[in-house]
Structure formats: structure tokens, C-alpha cells
Design an enzyme around this catalytic site. Sequence first.
Site, PDB file in Angstrom:
ATOM      1  N   ARG A 105      47.723  18.999  46.315  1.00 26.90           N
ATOM      2  CA  ARG A 105      48.678  20.077  46.100  1.00 26.90           C
ATOM      3  C   ARG A 105      48.371  20.798  44.783  1.00 26.90           C
ATOM      4  O   ARG A 105      48.193  20.143  43.759  1.00 26.90           O
ATOM      5  CB  ARG A 105      50.110  19.533  46.087  1.00 26.90           C
ATOM      6  CG  ARG A 105      50.476  18.847  47.406  1.00 26.90           C
ATOM      7  CD  ARG A 105      51.879  18.328  47.449  1.00 26.90           C
ATOM      8  NE  ARG A 105      52.127  17.632  48.711  1.00 26.90           N
ATOM      9  CZ  ARG A 105      53.287  17.088  49.059  1.00 26.90           C
ATOM     10  NH1 ARG A 105      54.317  17.158  48.227  1.00 26.90           N
ATOM     11  NH2 ARG A 105      53.416  16.460  50.217  1.00 26.90           N
ATOM     12  N   ARG A 154      54.121  14.085  39.085  1.00 27.62           N
ATOM     13  CA  ARG A 154      53.741  15.316  39.787  1.00 27.62           C
ATOM     14  C   ARG A 154      52.261  15.559  39.534  1.00 27.62           C
ATOM     15  O   ARG A 154      51.865  15.946  38.431  1.00 27.62           O
ATOM     16  CB  ARG A 154      54.580  16.501  39.287  1.00 27.62           C
ATOM     17  CG  ARG A 154      54.389  17.781  40.101  1.00 27.62           C
ATOM     18  CD  ARG A 154      55.167  18.928  39.491  1.00 27.62           C
ATOM     19  NE  ARG A 154      56.593  18.692  39.476  1.00 27.62           N
ATOM     20  CZ  ARG A 154      57.430  18.962  40.474  1.00 27.62           C
ATOM     21  NH1 ARG A 154      56.969  19.505  41.578  1.00 27.62           N
ATOM     22  NH2 ARG A 154      58.723  18.712  40.361  1.00 27.62           N
ATOM     23  N   GLU A 199      63.221  12.599  43.872  1.00 24.74           N
ATOM     24  CA  GLU A 199      62.782  12.427  45.264  1.00 24.74           C
ATOM     25  C   GLU A 199      61.599  11.475  45.385  1.00 24.74           C
ATOM     26  O   GLU A 199      60.581  11.638  44.718  1.00 24.74           O
ATOM     27  CB  GLU A 199      62.392  13.780  45.850  1.00 24.74           C
ATOM     28  CG  GLU A 199      61.843  13.695  47.265  1.00 24.74           C
ATOM     29  CD  GLU A 199      61.062  14.932  47.679  1.00 24.74           C
ATOM     30  OE1 GLU A 199      60.230  14.814  48.598  1.00 24.74           O
ATOM     31  OE2 GLU A 199      61.265  16.006  47.064  1.00 24.74           O
ATOM     32  N   SER A 214      61.196  11.950  52.018  1.00 27.49           N
ATOM     33  CA  SER A 214      61.874  13.076  52.655  1.00 27.49           C
ATOM     34  C   SER A 214      61.626  12.995  54.154  1.00 27.49           C
ATOM     35  O   SER A 214      60.527  12.634  54.583  1.00 27.49           O
ATOM     36  CB  SER A 214      61.326  14.401  52.097  1.00 27.49           C
ATOM     37  OG  SER A 214      62.030  15.496  52.625  1.00 27.49           O
ATOM     38  N   ARG A 233      54.581   8.400  42.997  1.00 27.04           N
ATOM     39  CA  ARG A 233      56.005   8.440  42.634  1.00 27.04           C
ATOM     40  C   ARG A 233      56.649   7.055  42.809  1.00 27.04           C
ATOM     41  O   ARG A 233      57.540   6.684  42.040  1.00 27.04           O
ATOM     42  CB  ARG A 233      56.751   9.484  43.471  1.00 27.04           C
ATOM     43  CG  ARG A 233      56.370  10.905  43.102  1.00 27.04           C
ATOM     44  CD  ARG A 233      57.316  11.928  43.690  1.00 27.04           C
ATOM     45  NE  ARG A 233      56.988  13.264  43.192  1.00 27.04           N
ATOM     46  CZ  ARG A 233      57.795  14.311  43.269  1.00 27.04           C
ATOM     47  NH1 ARG A 233      58.988  14.194  43.825  1.00 27.04           N
ATOM     48  NH2 ARG A 233      57.431  15.485  42.792  1.00 27.04           N
TER      49      ARG A 233
END
Length: 429
Positions: free
Chosen positions: A261, A276, A348, A351, A388
Amino acid sequence: MIDLRLLREDPDRVRASQRARGEDVALVDSLLAADERRRSSGTRFDQLRAEQKQLGKLIPKAQGEEKAELLKRTKELAEAVKAADGEQQAASDEAQRLLLQIGNLVHPEAPVGGEEDFVVLEQHGAPRDFAAEGFTPRDHLELGELLGAIDTERGAKVSGSRFYYLTGVGALLEFALVQAAISQAVAAGFTPMLTPNLVKPAAMAGTGYLGQVEDDVYRLEKDDLYLVGTSEVPLAAYHMDEILEANRLPLRYAGFSSCYRREAGSYGKDTRGIFRVHQFDKVEMFVFTTPEEAEAEHQRLLAWEKQWLSSLELPFQVVELASGDLGSSASRKFDCEAWIPTQGKYRELTSTSNTDSFQARRLNIRVRDTEGTRPLATLNGTLCAVTRTIVAVLENHQQADGSVRVPEILRPYLGGREVLEPLTPASAK
């Protein structure tokens, strides 16, 4: 993409969905107009072709001036058919272009609003009181460096910001998390899969990742391939252009892949550590099922995510995302957010999204049952986003001396180790 028949029958519902998403409502009327042009031009093309075929039958029987007139009309019709075909194709292309810009219909129970308008549904476990325990918690990067597990300095040297190395027990912890996650998925009936990290544009567009989030995607222009940001993309495209028999559903896949990403638009956010990053590994759940079973399957995916976080002994909360934070493909989305002690808030970790038939229509995946063939439903859910999860495990299970208690579920995959110990000064970097 949405069902065009639904758009024609209930355009106000589509307008309301676009409005709830914060997207362009005028697209609905533009699409309706383009669809009408496509249908009317198609009707005209069919009429001209029918006349052309009829003339073709009359010409062999005609004589003299009548035949000459028929031949003249045939030439005129050929030009008219060609023009009508061009108009039909142009209108069809315009309708398709607009259709791909309209997001999935927002679920009626989804809260309306933006990124900050999520609704907390439930909380599990309680954050530790480190003050009562007599020490200030270290963040995951400090712990990772003490353990010889995380090296962001060399990651930046080699690849740039938001890259890292997992070393020693850091690498072993990733392997343990992945094995434990896959074991849970297999026990729940998922088929494990190792998926491609590079996909064609059709796969990326079909899942809805071109458009709204295109700036966050890495593209190899010379090869016209994209690096996936999640194995949801190759898993969804696995049955592209296929018809699946209803008695085979649900099909549940657990894909493992690296994810890439660009993190466009996140400048200055989470710059410390590995929360991140540009590259990470993930175990993703993906399901093909009937539209009638989609909502129940969504709740099952959420339950499996909650089971996973509970097994890691993490305090977490479940939130439902608001309409403006769903992304283009999801009609409804739940996040599980783990408590991060040094940030003092929930973040988060997983999801899960119900995309109904939105992706299936774009990827041309159908189910065949007693009523014929129709688009099926697809759903996805994170099981373990590794970096994460490492952040949450290190921070929540740390001890005063910098060691980290290993959750019981991971111990069999770490040789029975109960505690990750800091490196001795002699062997530290």
C-alpha cells in the site's frame, strides 16, 4: 456494480445511497440518461437490422427498377446500421463508465456519516492499568528493539520510510501468528490458499480497488500489473467469469499474501514503528455465497475475527463503520479495534465487509440454482494483519523488564516459549 434494473425501478434508493456515502448524486441521473440512450439506440439498431434482413429476402425476387430501388435502400440501410451500431456502442460504453463510478448500495442499518461517525457495538476485555502495576508501558518499537525483533532503521536505509525488518523472535512471531490464524481458519472450514501478489487490471477493477483508492495502489506500468493491497483481490477474482453450482456454496477461502500500500494521504500519520507500513503480510478470509445468506455469513466472519482477537488475549472493541467510510464495494462493514496502550486508544486490527453482489457483477461470477443463473454474493474479513497484530501483542503483553508474555495460543508455534526475553547487552545491537 449495482443492478441496473434496480436503478431503473428505484432510482431514489440509489440517490440516497450516494448521498449517504458523500458521493456525487448527479451520477445517478447521468447514468439513467445514458442507459436510456443505450436502450433506445439498441432498439433502433434492431429495427434497422430487421429491415435489412427483410430486404435481403426481397432483392432476389425483384426485377428492374424495383430491384434498383431495393439495392439503393440496402446501401442506405448499411450506412444507417453502421451508424446505429456506433451510437449503441458509444451509449453502452458511457453507461458502463458511469455504472462503475457508483458505489454499492449502503445497508439500511449502517450508520450515516463520515470517518468519525462509527458506532461502538461491544467491548471485550479491559485495558491494563500499567500505573497500578508500577511501570510506564514501552511502545512496540522500543520493545521490538529490546527483543531484537524489529529494525526500522535498516528498513529505511534499504527501502525508505515505512519499511522494516522483522528479525529473530520478530520473524518467529510472524510465523507463529500466521500458523495460528490459518489453523483457526481451517478448523472453521476454510480452504487455505497462497495467492498471487500481482494481478491484472480486470481483477483490481473488479474488486473495486481502482477508482476511489487507485492512488494507494502500486502499479507496474511496463507489465500492466498491480501489486495487491490485500489477498481479497486475487481471492475474489479466483472464480472470475465462472458459474458456480448452488450446492457448492458457501466457498470459504483463507488467503495468505504480502500486501502493498502506498499509504497515499497518510503523510505524518503513524510514522513511528510498524503500525502503518508499505508492505505487510496478512491472512484474509473470503467467502462466495448466495445473496440470501450474505448477512448471516457476515456475522459469522465477525465472530471468527472476535474469536481470533480473544485467543490473543487482547482487549478490543467492535465498531460499525458509517456510510461515508465504507469504500465503494461494501454495503456494510465492521471493524475490530485492539487497545494500544501507548496510544491510549483502540486501533483497527481486523475488518469485515459484506459486498453483496457488487463485486460478483463486476467480475462476472454467478450461481446456478433451480431458478437459473444470477450474481452471487461475496464477503471478506481480515483474520490477521501481521504487523498491526504484532504491535498489539507486544504492547498489551509487555512486562516491566521489557520482556513480553506469549499468549497461550501462540506458544505451540514458538517451541513452547512462554516469554520473549530482551537481548542481553552483549548481544544487543
